[in-house]
Design an enzyme around this catalytic site. Structure first.
Site, PDB file in Angstrom:
ATOM      1  N   ARG A 172      42.096  36.444  35.966  1.00 33.09           N
ATOM      2  CA  ARG A 172      40.941  36.084  36.787  1.00 33.09           C
ATOM      3  C   ARG A 172      41.217  36.426  38.246  1.00 33.09           C
ATOM      4  NH1 ARG A 172      38.140  30.167  36.650  1.00 33.09           N
ATOM      5  NH2 ARG A 172      40.007  29.445  37.718  1.00 33.09           N
ATOM      6  N   GLY A 221      38.059  36.875  40.840  1.00 34.71           N
ATOM      7  CA  GLY A 221      37.035  36.073  41.517  1.00 34.71           C
ATOM      8  C   GLY A 221      36.242  35.181  40.572  1.00 34.71           C
ATOM      9  N   GLY A 222      36.421  35.335  39.254  1.00 35.32           N
ATOM     10  CA  GLY A 222      35.754  34.460  38.286  1.00 35.32           C
ATOM     11  C   GLY A 222      34.265  34.719  38.107  1.00 35.32           C
ATOM     12  N   HIS A 223      33.788  35.921  38.494  1.00 31.09           N
ATOM     13  CA  HIS A 223      32.340  36.184  38.434  1.00 31.09           C
ATOM     14  C   HIS A 223      31.882  36.842  37.142  1.00 31.09           C
ATOM     15  CE1 HIS A 223      32.706  35.181  42.595  1.00 31.09           C
ATOM     16  NE2 HIS A 223      31.434  35.384  42.845  1.00 31.09           N
ATOM     17  N   GLY A 268      35.247  38.849  43.215  1.00 28.29           N
ATOM     18  CA  GLY A 268      36.660  39.221  43.327  1.00 28.29           C
ATOM     19  C   GLY A 268      36.839  40.733  43.331  1.00 28.29           C
ATOM     20  N   GLY A 299      39.465  42.253  42.125  1.00 29.88           N
ATOM     21  CA  GLY A 299      40.085  42.682  40.863  1.00 29.88           C
ATOM     22  C   GLY A 299      39.072  43.041  39.799  1.00 29.88           C
ATOM     23  N   GLY A 300      38.095  42.165  39.575  1.00 25.60           N
ATOM     24  CA  GLY A 300      37.090  42.427  38.545  1.00 25.60           C
ATOM     25  C   GLY A 300      36.131  43.519  38.975  1.00 25.60           C
ATOM     26  N   TYR A 314      25.653  48.296  32.438  1.00 23.05           N
ATOM     27  CA  TYR A 314      26.707  48.334  33.466  1.00 23.05           C
ATOM     28  C   TYR A 314      27.768  47.300  33.100  1.00 23.05           C
ATOM     29  CZ  TYR A 314      28.627  47.578  38.246  1.00 23.05           C
ATOM     30  OH  TYR A 314      29.447  47.418  39.337  1.00 23.05           O
ATOM     31  N   TYR A 332      28.028  44.039  34.720  1.00 25.99           N
ATOM     32  CA  TYR A 332      26.989  43.057  34.388  1.00 25.99           C
ATOM     33  C   TYR A 332      27.183  42.701  32.912  1.00 25.99           C
ATOM     34  CZ  TYR A 332      24.698  44.502  38.779  1.00 25.99           C
ATOM     35  OH  TYR A 332      24.406  44.787  40.094  1.00 25.99           O
TER      36      TYR A 332
HETATM   37  C1  LIG Z   1      27.180  36.259  42.450  1.00 27.07           C
HETATM   38  C2  LIG Z   1      27.491  37.634  41.928  1.00 27.07           C
HETATM   39  C3  LIG Z   1      27.209  38.732  42.725  1.00 27.07           C
HETATM   40  C4  LIG Z   1      27.508  40.017  42.266  1.00 27.07           C
HETATM   41  N1  LIG Z   1      27.218  41.085  43.060  1.00 27.07           N
HETATM   42  C5  LIG Z   1      27.531  42.334  42.638  1.00 27.07           C
HETATM   43  C6  LIG Z   1      27.250  43.470  43.447  1.00 27.07           C
HETATM   44  O1  LIG Z   1      26.697  43.355  44.542  1.00 27.07           O
HETATM   45  N2  LIG Z   1      27.589  44.695  42.962  1.00 27.07           N
HETATM   46  C7  LIG Z   1      28.208  44.852  41.748  1.00 27.07           C
HETATM   47  O2  LIG Z   1      28.512  45.986  41.372  1.00 27.07           O
HETATM   48  N3  LIG Z   1      28.482  43.795  40.961  1.00 27.07           N
HETATM   49  C8  LIG Z   1      28.158  42.550  41.374  1.00 27.07           C
HETATM   50  N4  LIG Z   1      28.441  41.481  40.572  1.00 27.07           N
HETATM   51  C9  LIG Z   1      29.128  41.700  39.301  1.00 27.07           C
HETATM   52  C10 LIG Z   1      30.639  41.706  39.555  1.00 27.07           C
HETATM   53  O3  LIG Z   1      31.000  42.940  40.144  1.00 27.07           O
HETATM   54  C11 LIG Z   1      31.408  41.542  38.231  1.00 27.07           C
HETATM   55  O4  LIG Z   1      31.052  40.351  37.617  1.00 27.07           O
HETATM   56  C12 LIG Z   1      32.929  41.604  38.476  1.00 27.07           C
HETATM   57  O5  LIG Z   1      33.572  41.970  37.290  1.00 27.07           O
HETATM   58  C13 LIG Z   1      33.460  40.274  38.948  1.00 27.07           C
HETATM   59  O6  LIG Z   1      34.763  40.382  39.415  1.00 27.07           O
HETATM   60  P1  LIG Z   1      35.611  39.043  39.618  1.00 27.07           P
HETATM   61  O7  LIG Z   1      36.979  39.431  39.956  1.00 27.07           O
HETATM   62  O8  LIG Z   1      34.889  38.127  40.530  1.00 27.07           O
HETATM   63  O9  LIG Z   1      35.481  38.406  38.186  1.00 27.07           O
HETATM   64  P2  LIG Z   1      36.541  37.920  37.083  1.00 27.07           P
HETATM   65  O10 LIG Z   1      35.720  37.022  36.230  1.00 27.07           O
HETATM   66  O11 LIG Z   1      37.747  37.360  37.710  1.00 27.07           O
HETATM   67  O12 LIG Z   1      36.914  39.248  36.314  1.00 27.07           O
HETATM   68  C14 LIG Z   1      35.972  40.040  35.633  1.00 27.07           C
HETATM   69  C15 LIG Z   1      36.675  40.841  34.537  1.00 27.07           C
HETATM   70  O13 LIG Z   1      37.711  41.635  35.101  1.00 27.07           O
HETATM   71  C16 LIG Z   1      38.995  41.224  34.608  1.00 27.07           C
HETATM   72  N5  LIG Z   1      39.910  41.199  35.743  1.00 27.07           N
HETATM   73  C17 LIG Z   1      39.844  40.392  36.820  1.00 27.07           C
HETATM   74  N6  LIG Z   1      40.821  40.671  37.669  1.00 27.07           N
HETATM   75  C18 LIG Z   1      41.537  41.678  37.140  1.00 27.07           C
HETATM   76  C19 LIG Z   1      42.683  42.391  37.568  1.00 27.07           C
HETATM   77  N7  LIG Z   1      43.284  42.106  38.713  1.00 27.07           N
HETATM   78  N8  LIG Z   1      43.181  43.366  36.771  1.00 27.07           N
HETATM   79  C20 LIG Z   1      42.579  43.658  35.589  1.00 27.07           C
HETATM   80  N9  LIG Z   1      41.484  43.004  35.126  1.00 27.07           N
HETATM   81  C21 LIG Z   1      40.964  42.024  35.906  1.00 27.07           C
HETATM   82  C22 LIG Z   1      38.767  39.851  34.023  1.00 27.07           C
HETATM   83  O14 LIG Z   1      39.721  39.525  33.038  1.00 27.07           O
HETATM   84  C23 LIG Z   1      37.360  39.960  33.489  1.00 27.07           C
HETATM   85  O15 LIG Z   1      37.362  40.643  32.256  1.00 27.07           O
HETATM   86  C24 LIG Z   1      28.114  40.195  40.995  1.00 27.07           C
HETATM   87  C25 LIG Z   1      28.384  39.084  40.198  1.00 27.07           C
HETATM   88  C26 LIG Z   1      28.063  37.819  40.638  1.00 27.07           C
HETATM   89  C27 LIG Z   1      28.315  36.639  39.744  1.00 27.07           C
END
Ligand SMILES: Cc1cc2nc3c(=O)[nH]c(=O)nc-3n(C[C@H](O)[C@H](O)[C@H](O)COP(=O)(O)OP(=O)(O)OC[C@H]3O[C@@H](n4cnc5c(N)ncnc54)[C@H](O)[C@@H]3O)c2cc1C
Length: 533
Positions: A102, A104-106, A174, A176-177, A472, A475
């Site tokens: 995890r 950013g958890g999004h 985040g 990372g995601g 995508y 998403y």
């Molecule tokens: C409020 C909100 C706004 C958003 N806005 C946009 C936007 O403007 N543009 C856009 O393109 N997308 C947007 N998104 C979608 C977002 O890009 C994805 O949900 C993204 O995967 C989230 O990344 P995270 O690290 O926060 O999530 P996480 O839940 O931490 O990770 C998402 C996935 O990636 C994996 N992962 C996380 N970190 C790593 C790492 N370091 N190495 C390998 N795998 C990893 C996780 O296991 C999981 O499968 C948005 C989502 C939300 C909820």
């Protein structure tokens, strides 16, 4: 040394129920691998730790996955150092535990902190690995995966107004995601996606090795830049190419209801917007609002754009390209690019840049219960097609539903489909993000909202991309298919169902890379890339 270590172990293991054997073994393993065993108590949270629940929920954005029935991890590890991740990977492998990473958890489906498989798993939460180093002279930055997009933007903005990074608009997301799956924001028509602008990375692979661009090889470096998170390893940090922006950009919004000809405007925008100069990012958010007539509802289309230039340059440009919109100076504001991110996300002017550092922010997609889906549109949807959609927005379930259309074209047309895993390039007029959300007290009827979303998606079938119906990966949508429960072997064909939608023909190359770097499928989840056999 040893008695001290034992003490820590015991103090941790009392928190674990007698049946939680794997957790005990895992912790014992960690204590042997961590160089400083006292750090276990600071870095590892198990069920009986009083902070376990708050740490688990700290960055979970979709509350659908924070209910009492949501499967939870045996342990959450919050590393401060790469060696802590290496130790966790080693111990999870040794004890047959799955890993969820995890940043950013999004993740829309909560895949970074829960699983539908009901298997024992450990969350590696990178929240403590979030340094950002910006080099203005070289226009590069190294950013750790646990940083948010907003933290990156803030560090750039602190140093200069004229550099930026083409990641998303949601600043709490985040790194990372997002970089693992693409990253689409206000600069993508000019510079491509966030993942297109990664020039190096440090990754921990399934064997616990730390690899950089050179040592991981071309194929793996290709796969981690858009092939979706959680399949190839844990990316520790990314080296980014920053991009030039003017000191001031122009952000505009114009809202029209059906009574003000919104339908015609949306219809025209579909084929015009993808031909706008690359310097214009343009989107339309569609939702229902109360009409000026008492007790009635209507549809509102909110046009939003960010232009890399001044108001005085933009207005004549829009008069020429899209006169029907009737854009005037009063609809627009000039601000720095970083400020335009806050304005785009929160529609508030004059917020301090420090707001970019907030890691939580309530929105349609965060700190709420939601279901979302995505589509790509290649041919303009007919006016009657839209007319058939509006009644769905008047249904009860759609009170907080929104549909966001984002114009493609520009740089996206120039990048070949196979250059990176993200394949949705030339030929798209725009993408659609559909979101429906609801409140906690309504969650007992969550199926009602989920079904509304599925009905809308089904209604849209004739109007959007086909064979495959593209989606995508950032998403995330588990409706489009998932891996089998125990998908160590033989799930490639099954995974193709969702894989082709996210990656088109790049899916095969992703599976090939997976076979090379993680043949035993250690990094896996409901929509991870499977090995070929
Ligand atoms: C409020 C909100 C706004 C958003 N806005 C946009 C936007 O403007 N543009 C856009 O393109 N997308 C947007 N998104 C979608 C977002 O890009 C994805 O949900 C993204 O995967 C989230 O990344 P995270 O690290 O926060 O999530 P996480 O839940 O931490 O990770 C998402 C996935 O990636 C994996 N992962 C996380 N970190 C790593 C790492 N370091 N190495 C390998 N795998 C990893 C996780 O296991 C999981 O499968 C948005 C989502 C939300 C909820």
């Amino acid at each position: 040394m040893f008695p001290f270590l034992l003490l820590i172990l015991l103090s941790l293991s009392w928190r674990i129920s007698a049946s939680a054997q794997p957790a005990e073994e895992f912790l014992r393993c960690l204590s042997l691998r961590f160089h400083n065993s006292s750090s276990i108590a600071k870095l590892v949270y198990t069920y009986h730790n009083s902070s376990y629940s708050s740490v688990l929920k700290s960055s979970a954005q979709n509350f659908r996955f924070t209910t009492p029935s949501t499967p939870t991890p045996l342990a959450i590890v919050t590393p401060f150092h790469a060696s802590h991740i290496q130790a966790t990977v080693y111990c999870c492998r040794k004890h047959g535990l799955q890993v969820r990473t995890r940043s950013g958890g999004h993740d829309f489906e909560g895949l970074s902190y829960t699983t539908a498989y009901k298997v024992p798993f450990v969350v590696i939460d990178l929240v403590n690995l979030r340094s950002v180093q910006v080099n203005v002279e070289k226009a590069t930055a190294w950013v750790e995966s646990g940083a948010t997009v907003g933290e990156l933007y803030y560090e750039i903005a602190r140093k200069t107004r004229t550099l930026a990074f083409p990641a998303g608009i949601g600043h709490t997301v985040g790194i990372g995601g997002q970089l693992s799956g693409g990253g689409l924001g206000s600069l993508f028509r000019k510079y491509g996606l966030a993942s297109d602008n990664v020039i190096d990375a440090r990754l921990i692979d399934a064997y616990g090795r730390i690899l950089d661009k050179k040592s991981m090889g071309e194929d793996l470096f290709w796969a981690i830049r858009g092939g979706g998170g959680g399949s190839f390893g844990i990316v520790l940090a990314w080296k980014l190419k920053l991009v030039p922006v003017p000191a001031n950009v122009t952000a505009c919004t114009v809202s029209k209801t059906l009574e003000q000809n919104a339908a015609k405007l949306v219809h025209q925008w579909q084929s015009i917007a993808r031909k706008f100069p690359k310097e214009i990012q343009s989107s339309i958010a569609i939702a229902r609002v109360n009409s000026s007539e008492d007790g009635k509802m209507t549809i509102q289309a909110s046009y939003g754009s960010v232009f890399l230039g001044s108001i005085d340059e933009l207005i004549p440009l829009m008069e020429e390209k899209f006169p029907e919109l009737g854009l005037v100076k009063e609809d627009c504001l000039e601000m720095s690019w970083a400020e335009s991110i806050l304005y785009g996300a929160l529609s508030i002017i004059g917020l301090p840049l420090e707001t970019l550092l907030n890691r939580t922010q309530k929105s349609a997609l965060s700190q709420t219960f939601f279901k979302a889906k995505s589509d790509f549109v290649k041919q303009p949807i007919s006016e009657s097609g839209f007319e058939g959609l509006w009644p769905k927005f008047y249904e009860d379930e759609a009170k907080s539903a929104v549909m966001v259309l984002v114009a493609y074209g520009g740089k996206m047309d120039e990048i070949p489909e196979t250059e990176y895993p993200y394949p949705h390039r030339a030929g798209n007029l725009y993408s659609i993000l559909y979101v429906v959300n609801w409140e906690e007290e309504e969650n007992k009827n969550s199926e009602k909202f989920m079904n509304w979303m599925r009905r809308v998606y089904s209604y849209m079938t004739p109007y959007v991309s086909k064979s495959p119906r593209e989606a995508y990966v950032n998403y995330r949508d588990l409706d489009i298919g998932t891996n089998k429960f125990n998908h160590d072997k033989g799930s490639y064909t099954e995974a193709k169902v969702w894989g082709l939608k996210y990656f088109k023909n790049n899916f095969d190359k992703l599976a090939y890379v997976k076979t090379k770097v993680d043949p035993q499928n250690f990094f896996k989840h409901e929509q991870s890339i499977p090995p070929l056999f």
